[in-house]
Design a protein around this motif. Sequence first.
Motif, mmCIF file in Angstrom:
data_model
loop_
_atom_site.group_PDB
_atom_site.id
_atom_site.type_symbol
_atom_site.label_atom_id
_atom_site.label_comp_id
_atom_site.label_asym_id
_atom_site.label_seq_id
_atom_site.Cartn_x
_atom_site.Cartn_y
_atom_site.Cartn_z
ATOM 1 N N ARG A 46 -8.399 7.013 -8.488
ATOM 2 C CA ARG A 46 -7.228 7.916 -8.380
ATOM 3 C C ARG A 46 -6.513 8.273 -9.752
ATOM 4 O O ARG A 46 -5.986 9.154 -9.975
ATOM 5 C CB ARG A 46 -6.452 6.992 -7.714
ATOM 6 C CG ARG A 46 -5.045 7.391 -7.202
ATOM 7 C CD ARG A 46 -4.840 7.979 -5.889
ATOM 8 N NE ARG A 46 -3.509 8.111 -5.466
ATOM 9 C CZ ARG A 46 -2.994 9.379 -5.292
ATOM 10 N NH1 ARG A 46 -3.874 10.480 -5.558
ATOM 11 N NH2 ARG A 46 -1.633 9.769 -5.052
ATOM 12 N N VAL A 53 12.636 4.820 -10.104
ATOM 13 C CA VAL A 53 11.878 6.119 -10.309
ATOM 14 C C VAL A 53 12.604 7.051 -9.316
ATOM 15 O O VAL A 53 12.364 6.843 -7.962
ATOM 16 C CB VAL A 53 10.582 6.054 -10.478
ATOM 17 C CG1 VAL A 53 9.593 7.101 -10.359
ATOM 18 C CG2 VAL A 53 10.044 5.150 -11.585
ATOM 19 N N PRO A 54 13.026 8.247 -9.542
ATOM 20 C CA PRO A 54 13.499 9.242 -8.455
ATOM 21 C C PRO A 54 12.491 9.783 -7.577
ATOM 22 O O PRO A 54 11.226 9.911 -7.968
ATOM 23 C CB PRO A 54 14.235 10.128 -9.194
ATOM 24 C CG PRO A 54 13.647 10.119 -10.624
ATOM 25 C CD PRO A 54 13.036 8.866 -10.936
ATOM 26 N N LEU A 55 12.831 10.000 -6.167
ATOM 27 C CA LEU A 55 12.023 10.609 -5.377
ATOM 28 C C LEU A 55 11.936 12.116 -5.964
ATOM 29 O O LEU A 55 13.090 12.877 -6.380
ATOM 30 C CB LEU A 55 12.850 10.733 -3.854
ATOM 31 C CG LEU A 55 11.798 11.554 -3.035
ATOM 32 C CD1 LEU A 55 10.800 10.955 -2.518
ATOM 33 C CD2 LEU A 55 12.953 11.806 -1.596
ATOM 34 N N LEU A 56 10.458 12.598 -6.355
ATOM 35 C CA LEU A 56 10.436 13.734 -6.798
ATOM 36 C C LEU A 56 10.143 14.830 -5.708
ATOM 37 O O LEU A 56 9.346 14.380 -4.715
ATOM 38 C CB LEU A 56 9.387 13.890 -7.960
ATOM 39 C CG LEU A 56 9.467 12.983 -8.996
ATOM 40 C CD1 LEU A 56 8.427 13.065 -10.037
ATOM 41 C CD2 LEU A 56 10.977 13.136 -9.919
ATOM 42 N N GLY A 93 0.764 -1.109 0.048
ATOM 43 C CA GLY A 93 -0.071 0.106 0.015
ATOM 44 C C GLY A 93 0.733 1.323 0.069
ATOM 45 O O GLY A 93 1.703 1.475 0.912
ATOM 46 N N GLY A 94 0.510 2.218 -1.005
ATOM 47 C CA GLY A 94 1.154 3.566 -0.649
ATOM 48 C C GLY A 94 2.401 3.756 -1.503
ATOM 49 O O GLY A 94 3.233 4.719 -1.282
ATOM 50 N N VAL A 95 2.877 2.439 -2.250
ATOM 51 C CA VAL A 95 4.365 2.596 -2.803
ATOM 52 C C VAL A 95 4.304 3.173 -4.165
ATOM 53 O O VAL A 95 5.347 3.412 -4.482
ATOM 54 C CB VAL A 95 4.730 1.099 -2.978
ATOM 55 C CG1 VAL A 95 5.166 0.634 -1.558
ATOM 56 C CG2 VAL A 95 4.254 0.413 -3.778
ATOM 57 N N GLY A 96 3.160 3.653 -4.728
ATOM 58 C CA GLY A 96 3.156 4.242 -5.992
ATOM 59 C C GLY A 96 2.552 3.495 -7.268
ATOM 60 O O GLY A 96 2.869 3.660 -8.287
ATOM 61 N N SER A 135 -0.798 3.537 -8.314
ATOM 62 C CA SER A 135 -1.435 4.105 -9.257
ATOM 63 C C SER A 135 -0.605 5.135 -9.943
ATOM 64 O O SER A 135 -0.902 5.355 -11.231
ATOM 65 C CB SER A 135 -2.444 4.817 -8.406
ATOM 66 O OG SER A 135 -3.332 3.890 -7.672
ATOM 67 N N ASN A 149 10.407 2.884 -6.414
ATOM 68 C CA ASN A 149 9.863 4.079 -6.904
ATOM 69 C C ASN A 149 10.359 5.036 -5.710
ATOM 70 O O ASN A 149 10.924 4.713 -4.599
ATOM 71 C CB ASN A 149 8.383 4.134 -6.730
ATOM 72 C CG ASN A 149 7.812 5.545 -6.852
ATOM 73 O OD1 ASN A 149 8.054 6.487 -7.754
ATOM 74 N ND2 ASN A 149 6.634 5.821 -6.218
HETATM 75 N N1 LIG Z 1 8.295 9.142 -7.407
HETATM 76 C C1 LIG Z 1 7.851 9.744 -6.163
HETATM 77 N N2 LIG Z 1 8.420 10.866 -5.527
HETATM 78 C C2 LIG Z 1 7.819 11.600 -4.545
HETATM 79 N N3 LIG Z 1 6.456 11.015 -4.220
HETATM 80 C C3 LIG Z 1 5.817 9.964 -4.584
HETATM 81 C C4 LIG Z 1 6.599 9.315 -5.593
HETATM 82 N N4 LIG Z 1 5.616 8.432 -6.082
HETATM 83 C C5 LIG Z 1 4.439 8.415 -5.330
HETATM 84 N N5 LIG Z 1 4.771 9.361 -4.230
HETATM 85 C C6 LIG Z 1 3.750 9.716 -3.393
HETATM 86 O O1 LIG Z 1 3.180 8.673 -2.741
HETATM 87 C C7 LIG Z 1 1.993 8.715 -2.941
HETATM 88 C C8 LIG Z 1 1.107 7.619 -3.205
HETATM 89 O O2 LIG Z 1 1.215 7.229 -4.507
HETATM 90 P P1 LIG Z 1 0.186 6.341 -5.155
HETATM 91 O O3 LIG Z 1 -1.033 6.697 -5.056
HETATM 92 O O4 LIG Z 1 0.662 6.016 -6.878
HETATM 93 O O5 LIG Z 1 0.295 4.851 -4.486
HETATM 94 P P2 LIG Z 1 -0.535 3.429 -4.269
HETATM 95 O O6 LIG Z 1 0.584 2.467 -4.161
HETATM 96 O O7 LIG Z 1 -1.310 3.571 -5.515
HETATM 97 O O8 LIG Z 1 -1.262 3.960 -3.095
HETATM 98 P P3 LIG Z 1 -2.636 2.924 -2.573
HETATM 99 O O9 LIG Z 1 -1.865 1.422 -2.221
HETATM 100 O O10 LIG Z 1 -3.234 3.784 -1.584
HETATM 101 O O11 LIG Z 1 -3.385 2.899 -3.767
HETATM 102 C C9 LIG Z 1 1.447 9.835 -3.853
HETATM 103 O O12 LIG Z 1 0.196 10.632 -3.499
HETATM 104 C C10 LIG Z 1 2.745 10.640 -3.759
HETATM 105 O O13 LIG Z 1 2.675 11.717 -2.635
#
Ligand SMILES: Nc1ncnc2c1ncn2[C@@H]1O[C@H](COP(=O)(O)OP(=O)(O)OP(=O)(O)O)[C@@H](O)[C@H]1O
Length: 308
Positions: free
Chosen positions: A50, A284-287, A18-21, A23, A224
């Motif tokens: 999303r 993918v870099p931390l933005l 969860g939350g790793v990016g 989406s 990511n």
């Molecule tokens: N490359 C990145 N650099 C900086 N922040 C990032 C990066 N990728 C994602 N994030 C942060 O992480 C948050 C979560 O990303 P995202 O919604 O894509 O994750 P997810 O895995 O789909 O989450 P979930 O499990 O809730 O569906 C984003 O809202 C953003 O704030």
Amino acid sequence: MPGPSLLDRRLLIVTGKGGVGKSTISAALASVAARRGKRVLVCELNTQERIAPLLGAPPAGSSVREVRPGLSTVVITPHEAMREYGLMVLKFRTIYDAVFENRVVRYFLQVIPSLAELVMLGKVLHEVRAREGGRPRWDLVILDAPATGHAVQLLRVPSALLDTVPAGPLRSDARWMQDLLVDPEVTALSIVTLPEEMPVTEAIELDAQVRGDLGIPRAALFVNAMPALRFDGAEREALLALQGEPSPVGPAAWAAVLQSRRAEQAERYRARARAALDLPTVVVPLLAVAEWGPPAVEQVAALLGREL
Ligand SMILES: Nc1ncnc2c1ncn2[C@@H]1O[C@H](COP(=O)(O)OP(=O)(O)OP(=O)(O)O)[C@@H](O)[C@H]1O
Ligand SMILES: [Mg+2]
């Protein structure tokens, strides 16, 4: 690098903790593929929408909607998927409405375990094999899948049914679904992780299940939000020596030391994930953006476009 084949599959499943990016990567991959002229559909399952907002479009809801040329999105809910499934089986809306009104649908969704997963996955896979005007409706379907445990539960449904259900329509649905999921010409699963301990541990466990009983072809590892390695050892010593300076130099030097320690740690977790999964890896870099939204996603897309 995953090479050209990643975007040439018909179904890309994107999962991870969860939350790793997930989406973000799903939306960015869709953006790249659509820009290359592919007709793309991104599916989200029963969640707060999303993808469309990440692509700068208003929410699409539970019917497929084109959010930019060649790129459509949909949120699949068990209720809607069940209704469509019922309509497909029973063919006529009037019969459906008579036989399968809401109350009954809700009842079935509650009493048959994994029915919700079955109909949602069925809808995704139905789109994968749908044809229109003599060709596939979509060149690429991307499934922004649920997080690890739920994703495994979802993807296991067809094979679990094949193990338990006797011959009949349910079994033949499970058969074609499972055949699509394990076909390397069609399907590829990618795992997203952050370069941190828990997400990497979860990615490794997930990968073992994907390789093991799920048997779904894997394509790539996305690491990511990777912090940049900005300073070497000598520079870090110099920064440490600056700590005692008055603000802003002292605090800035300390912040830089912290950043560099984090980046080193991240590098170790990246290497650990890379070694365990043994997959083509995209970093993918931390933005550094104030608010996560379409411009950030397009930055990620530009990077993926160069790597894939
Ligand atoms: N490359 C990145 N650099 C900086 N922040 C990032 C990066 N990728 C994602 N994030 C942060 O992480 C948050 C979560 O990303 P995202 O919604 O894509 O994750 P997810 O895995 O789909 O989450 P979930 O499990 O809730 O569906 C984003 O809202 C953003 O704030
Ligand atoms: Mg998500």
